[in-house]
Motif scaffolding. Structure first.
Motif, PDB file in Angstrom:
ATOM      1  N   ARG A  45      48.834  42.920  42.211  1.00 17.27           N
ATOM      2  CA  ARG A  45      50.270  43.800  43.306  1.00 17.27           C
ATOM      3  C   ARG A  45      50.011  42.301  44.317  1.00 17.27           C
ATOM      4  O   ARG A  45      51.549  42.136  44.614  1.00 17.27           O
ATOM      5  N   GLN A  91      44.655  45.512  42.756  1.00 19.96           N
ATOM      6  CA  GLN A  91      45.645  44.569  44.166  1.00 19.96           C
ATOM      7  C   GLN A  91      45.937  44.121  44.024  1.00 19.96           C
ATOM      8  O   GLN A  91      46.872  43.165  44.239  1.00 19.96           O
ATOM      9  N   GLU A  98      39.969  47.964  39.594  1.00 14.75           N
ATOM     10  CA  GLU A  98      40.780  48.070  41.444  1.00 14.75           C
ATOM     11  C   GLU A  98      40.871  47.116  41.997  1.00 14.75           C
ATOM     12  O   GLU A  98      42.124  46.934  42.191  1.00 14.75           O
TER      13      GLU A  98
END
Length: 329
Positions: A299, A296, A292
């Protein structure tokens, strides 16, 4: 690469193909041979069960994709017709011969308030389209519906051929968007990772042509591949080039690999980038996603670059038609 076209008087359905493969097997493919097989389908519209996505219907004129992108998530669809060889997905292409006729017999009410996405699984403008023109036939049928709200996804330069149809639909006030999937500007890497897809510069040229025709075009910067396409420098160049060619939105995300794509992608890494093989196995052997924290970070990087290059914030949903008023939040 040799092409073989299997024509039958009455094309089989996908269901009977699956049964035939399970019971007797499909014809064996010679090395590097591509086989095109016609199928009949009962419907061309597939309902999207995920309310988080922006479309209600999807249309896929082909099953299988000759582009052969090593990471392609849609490889799992080959199992629907009992095809389990990871390479057969890109060498056995089923084309839905009756799809244009089915589209012509739909109703406008099928599309009222129900956006349709063309090419959610396999590319509608893959090499087979140059021969069979199924996608063009579908577009010719769709243009008759006043409530049409159309989005498309491709990594092909062949989409330029249909500029006239897109221009006609847009001129009538119906919203059309095309997302161009471009993972890198590095032509050599692209050719290895997406063997039969158009080179990045050709996708960008197609993006500009459709933008000039009034189509809302965008960049699908996905998948972002660890170690290969995820650097700030590479993504900066990609987002900048797409913006220069008319892109009005950008969507990006890190590579995820489910079971079927892994069978193709991980051996490819071992062959082309053996020094990275251990890292990729460490990431994806035990699940489809990177951590994750990494996702992230990707992103956040794309968001920074979106702002830098002046892209509007992407909001899923239907573009406003001519004469409509924007709703309030």
């Amino acid at each position: 690469m040799r092409i073989h076209h299997k024509e039958t008087e009455r094309p089989e359905t996908l269901r009977t193909l699956a049964l035939r493969h399970r019971d007797r097997g499909l014809d064996r493919l010679e090395q590097n041979q591509v086989v095109y097989e016609p199928v009949d389908v009962k419907t061309i519209l597939t309902r999207n069960p995920n309310p988080g996505l922006h479309f209600h219907w999807s249309i896929n004129p082909y099953r299988g994709c000759q582009f052969g992108c090593t990471y392609c998530f849609a490889r799992y669809t080959a199992t629907f017709v009992e095809v389990n060889d990871p390479l057969e997905f890109e060498r056995r292409i089923f084309y839905k011969r009756n799809a244009p006729e089915l589209v012509r017999h739909l109703r406008d009410s099928d599309f009222y308030g129900k956006p349709v996405a063309l090419g959610t699984a396999t590319d509608p403008w893959q090499p087979a389209e140059a021969r069979f023109r199924i996608t063009r036939g579908i577009l010719e049928g769709l243009r008759r519906y006043p409530s049409l709200d159309l989005s498309c996804l491709t990594k092909s330069a062949l989409i330029r051929r249909d500029e006239d149809l897109f221009r006609e639909i847009v001129a009538s006030g119906r919203p059309v968007s095309v997302g161009f999937s471009i993972t890198t500007l590095d032509a050599d890497l692209s050719k290895k990772m997406e063997p039969q897809a158009a080179l990045p510069r050709e996708r960008l040229k197609s993006m500009r042509i459709l933008a000039d025709a009034g189509v809302t075009v965008g960049l699908m910067a996905m998948p972002v591949v660890p170690h290969l396409t995820d650097s700030e420098e590479d993504l900066d160049a990609l987002l900048g080039a797409a913006r220069d060619h008319g892109a009005q939105y950008v969507i990006g995300g890190a590579l995820h690999l489910r079971k079927d794509p892994k069978k193709r992608f991980l051996p490819w890494v071992e062959a082309e980038f053996p020094h990275l093989a251990r890292d990729f196995h460490g990431i994806y052997d035990y699940g489809p996603y990177h951590t994750e924290d990494y996702r992230q970070a990707v992103r956040d990087r794309i968001e920074r670059l979106r702002i830098k290059h002046g892209y509007p914030a992407y909001r899923p949903g239907r573009p406003t038609r001519k004469g409509e008023q924007l709703g309030l939040w």
